[in-house]
Design an enzyme around this catalytic site. Structure first.
Site, PDB file in Angstrom:
ATOM      1  N   GLU A   1       0.824  -1.209   0.000  1.00  0.00           N
ATOM      2  CA  GLU A   1       0.000   0.000   0.000  1.00  0.00           C
ATOM      3  C   GLU A   1       0.859   1.261   0.000  1.00  0.00           C
ATOM      4  OE1 GLU A   1      -3.120  -0.489  -0.644  1.00  0.00           O
ATOM      5  OE2 GLU A   1      -2.522  -2.589  -0.601  1.00  0.00           O
TER       6      GLU A   1
ATOM      7  N   SER B   1      -7.705  -7.380  -3.345  1.00  0.00           N
ATOM      8  CA  SER B   1      -7.729  -6.005  -3.843  1.00  0.00           C
ATOM      9  C   SER B   1      -7.395  -5.022  -2.736  1.00  0.00           C
ATOM     10  CB  SER B   1      -9.108  -5.673  -4.421  1.00  0.00           C
ATOM     11  OG  SER B   1     -10.072  -5.620  -3.384  1.00  0.00           O
ATOM     12  N   HIS B   2      -7.192  -3.785  -3.158  1.00  0.00           N
ATOM     13  CA  HIS B   2      -6.828  -2.713  -2.227  1.00  0.00           C
ATOM     14  C   HIS B   2      -7.810  -2.618  -1.060  1.00  0.00           C
ATOM     15  CE1 HIS B   2      -5.401   1.307  -1.049  1.00  0.00           C
ATOM     16  NE2 HIS B   2      -6.664   1.582  -0.879  1.00  0.00           N
ATOM     17  N   MET B   3      -9.099  -2.525  -1.374  1.00  0.00           N
ATOM     18  CA  MET B   3     -10.090  -2.341  -0.321  1.00  0.00           C
ATOM     19  C   MET B   3     -10.248  -3.589   0.549  1.00  0.00           C
ATOM     20  SD  MET B   3     -11.391   0.592   0.154  1.00  0.00           S
ATOM     21  CE  MET B   3     -11.631   2.198  -0.593  1.00  0.00           C
TER      22      MET B   3
END
Length: 783
Positions: free
Chosen positions: A587, A739-741
């Protein structure tokens, strides 16, 4: 003379016994005002009882304000089904209930009630639209379920609804003959009413008879029907898919599949209808070549000349055959590799709902503790013991090279060093006296070499890290709750953002975080320093400090034993350091490379404004035009070049806006007719939440999001500001388990459903209150 839409009851009466391709039920209608007359009421009840010989009837609304060309008021008024036709009191109560639902409609003198016999032996039922209701494009859209009930779709209560979409002007037919018959009936109704925009409720009985239960015009709400003919464009897509799916001399696998969500998931990152600047930037920075360089660097097959993303009429798709090739370790022999790619493609072909989670459900791309057990399933697919052993060894060697903890570090350590060089180079370009075009060119080039390339590597390392963590759960080393606690203890970008928002002044906060924008590649998406008050209406409290999650001595010993047993050349302590380092820096790397990317978008906006081009129009510029200006010069004025390219791409986008393509293309015929995929959502954490929902429009309105379940389409990093608003849960339409979220929500322990898919996202977003139970993998509509 065309048929005319009247009240719901009169419209049904007008087509009774007039249709060649469908049937209608008999209708008995009367005015609501007649029922108010006590002397007439008993006679009306008697007529209702004499009307049908069936034991059960439907008493339905037909209000004056219902089903008109100006407003449909669909579902606004009550209909009562399965009323006992022999019970006068039941009939009386049902009619009163229907009339009572008119109270807010006014015009009672013209409101009607009508009665029909209940349809029996229903096989499937639903609603058919003769156009895409969002764009009015020429598609048949059939929503139905097979529960045997006629009101589950209209009432939003269908548990296993299906949606079939078919382009009108083609010879393609659905494999389901009953759906073909429904389409024939809708087409006949379009002709009778001379109206291309109708909404039809239907049912199909077990003997394949189609019954029309309701027909009304679709309210256009000021929308103009598209003037474009999609036939030629769709045919070109059909032929392009045919060509691309042929065997390729440098690719394993006999045919290609295309999806909007595998791997570098364009649906999540740029959306399924991106404008030209966003898609061209994404291709330039990631999917044209950078993605393949990273895979090659990390020990996978070399696919450097193969673009990962293809665009069909502006809709981005991942070439899944290319993608599956890129997950084959380069040390694996060619025959076994070919067999493995064919196995992957066939598995996706037979289970297309896995297209957003191919690395979890289909592909074996790294080694982890329970991989040997999973590889045993290949035996049933015809793989020999030697082939399975070769696959296992190739993945083991590849993983050891990535996670090794010697003096040189794993290959991902090189990428960490590169990402830290990016900001130094970026600052040098920004402070230089070079022209705007030069700055854009070199920032993009540096962003590829020192930004997206190392980010792709660190993201690969983080994926492997999470796979190891998940294997700790499946092998019994840690529990699901311990997994969540560990993810929640990581020091991530989301936590740093929340902490800085609470502690720093606005100016100091924006110096660090101001470049972030909810649409990373979207020039029209304001970054934090352009719309601070929209994203952060009030300062949150400083987040609670999370207790660092640790592994017990017993767990460390179990991990060491498993590592030694499986031939992994690292210790438990080294592996745990790798896991923490990779996940946290994934991140961080994304945070770093989005700063020069955001600056490029700002430079483009400012540069184009000199030529009278708005930011909205700038979104249609192909980034290749700007890059070409760096190295090429011709006689044309710069403004003319920009305007010409933007106008050209705006015309192309008119097709993109109204086209409907499936989320996964298995065969060329899918271009013309397809079922909307029912995704398997990713439930994050073991938590639960019951709360009202909030849609993305709530952000701009400034409404409080505290405690609510937030709905956003994509899982873009720019939406991290949502975590400062004390939301209770999160649902996204797009996004995978890695995924990012998904990672963000796991880190902070937020109950979430990531990648719900088009159908479930649409269904849930129409509710008022939901209950999400992640442990039980269940979402309930409360109201």
């Amino acid at each position: 003379m065309p048929f005319v839409f009247e009240s719901k009851a009169r419209t049904l009466l007008s087509i009774h016994n007039k249709l060649l391709s469908a049937k209608t039920l008999p209708v008995f209608r009367f005015y609501a005002k007649e029922y108010f007359n006590i002397t007439e009421r008993a006679a009306l009840i008697q007529k209702i009882q004499n009307f049908s010989s069936r034991d059960f009837i439907a008493i339905r609304s037909s209000a004056k304000s219902e089903d008109s060309c100006r407003q449909s008021n669909a579902g606004a008024f009550l209909s009562v089904l399965n009323v006992n036709s022999r019970d006068a009191a039941a009939i009386d109560n049902a009619v009163k209930a229907v009339i009572d639902s008119y109270d807010k409609s006014g015009g009672n003198d013209e409101n009607e009630v009508f009665v029909q016999p209940m349809l029996q032996n229903v096989k499937l039922a639903g609603v058919a639209f003769s156009c895409d209701i969002s764009t009015l494009a020429p598609y048949y859209v059939i929503n139905y379920d097979e529960s045997g009930k006629t009101d589950t779709i209209t009432g939003g209560a269908a548990d296993s609804a299906k949606t079939y979409v078919q382009y009108k002007h083609c010879e393609h037919q659905c494999k389901n003959s009953e759906i073909n018959n429904v389409i024939k009936a809708v087409s006949e109704l379009e002709t009778l009413f001379e109206n291309r925009f109708i909404d039809v409720e239907f049912a199909v009985t077990h003997n394949s008879d189609v019954y029309i239960l309701q027909v009304r015009p679709i309210t256009k709400d000021g929308k103009n029907p598209p003037y474009l003919d999609l036939t030629e464009g769709l045919y070109k897509v059909y032929k392009k898919v045919e060509k691309l799916r042929q065997p390729h001399p440098n690719l394993l696998g006999e045919k290609a599949i295309f999806g909007v969500m595998p791997d570098w998931n364009p649906a999540e990152i740029i959306g399924v209808k991106p404008k030209k600047l966003a898609i061209s930037l994404y291709k330039e920075l990631v999917t044209d070549s950078i993605w393949a360089y990273q895979r090659d660097n990390y020990g996978y097959r070399n696919l450097r000349s193969h673009p990962l993303l293809v665009s069909f009429l502006g809709v981005p798709f991942i070439d899944v055959r290319v993608d599956f090739n890129s997950f084959i370790p380069k040390s694996l022999d060619n025959e076994t590799a070919k067999k493995l790619v064919e196995y992957y493609l066939q598995k996706l072909y037979t289970t297309p709902s896995y297209h957003d989670k191919v690395e979890f459900k289909i592909v074996h791309s790294c080694f982890y503790l329970d991989l040997p057990q999973k590889l045993k399933k290949l035996k049933a697919a015809g793989f020999s013991e030697n082939e399975i052993a070769a696959i296992e060894k190739s993945l083991l060697d590849l993983t050891n090279n990535i996670i090794r903890h010697d003096e040189n570090g794993g290959v991902y350590k090189t990428d960490l060093a590169k990402i830290n060089m990016l900001m130094e180079r970026f600052d040098g370009i920004v402070k230089s006296g070079t022209s705007v075009i030069d700055k854009i060119y070199w920032i993009i080039e540096d962003c590829k070499r020192y930004g997206t390339l190392p980010f792709a590597g660190i993201a690969r390392a983080a994926f492997i890290a999470v796979q190891f963590l998940r294997s700790f759960v499946t092998t019994g080393i840690i529990t699901e709750r311990e997994y969540d606690a560990y993810m929640n203890s990581l020091n991530t970008i989301a936590k740093r953002l929340a902490n800085d928002l609470a502690e720093l002044s606005k100016d100091d906060f924006l110096k660090i975080w101001g470049h972030i924008r909810p649409g990373t590649y979207d020039i029209c998406s304001p970054c934090y320093d352009e719309a601070f008050d929209r994203y952060f209406s009030k300062r949150p409290k400083k987040p609670k400090v999370q207790t660092a999650a640790t592994f017990s001595a017993r767990q460390i010993k179990m991990i060491d034993e498993q590592l030694k047993k499986n031939g992994l050349l690292t210790s438990a302590e080294e592996l745990l350091f790798f896991i923490k380092d990779a996940v946290e820096n994934r991140e961080y790397a994304k945070f770093v490379f989005t700063k020069p990317l955001s600056y490029v978008l700002t430079l483009i906006s400012d540069f184009l404004s000199r030529f009278g081009i708005s930011r909205e129009d700038a979104a249609f510029l192909d980034i290749a035009v700007i890059k070409d200006m760096y190295s090429s010069l011709d006689y044309r004025e710069v403004g003319a070049i920009l305007h010409e390219n933007i106008l050209f791409n705006k015309r192309l986008y008119e097709h993109t806006k109204i086209i409907r393509l499936p989320s996964i293309i298995l065969d060329p015929e899918d271009i013309y007719g397809f079922y909307v995929q029912e995704e398997e959502p990713n439930f994050i954490t073991m938590g639960s939440v019951k709360a009202e929902i909030a849609l993305e429009t709530s952000i701009a309105s400034g409404a409080s999001l505290s405690g609510k379940i937030m709905f956003i389409k994509s899982a873009d990093p720019g939406y991290d500001f949502l975590f400062t608003k004390d939301i209770g849960g999160l649902v996204t339409q797009f996004g995978g388990a890695n995924s990012h979220m998904a990672i963000r929500c796991a880190e902070i322990g937020l109950p979430a459903v990531i990648g719900a898919g088009e159908k479930l996202f649409s269904q849930w977003s129409e509710a008022n209150m939901l209950e999400i139970n992640c442990a039980n993998r269940q979402v309930k509509i409360i109201s």
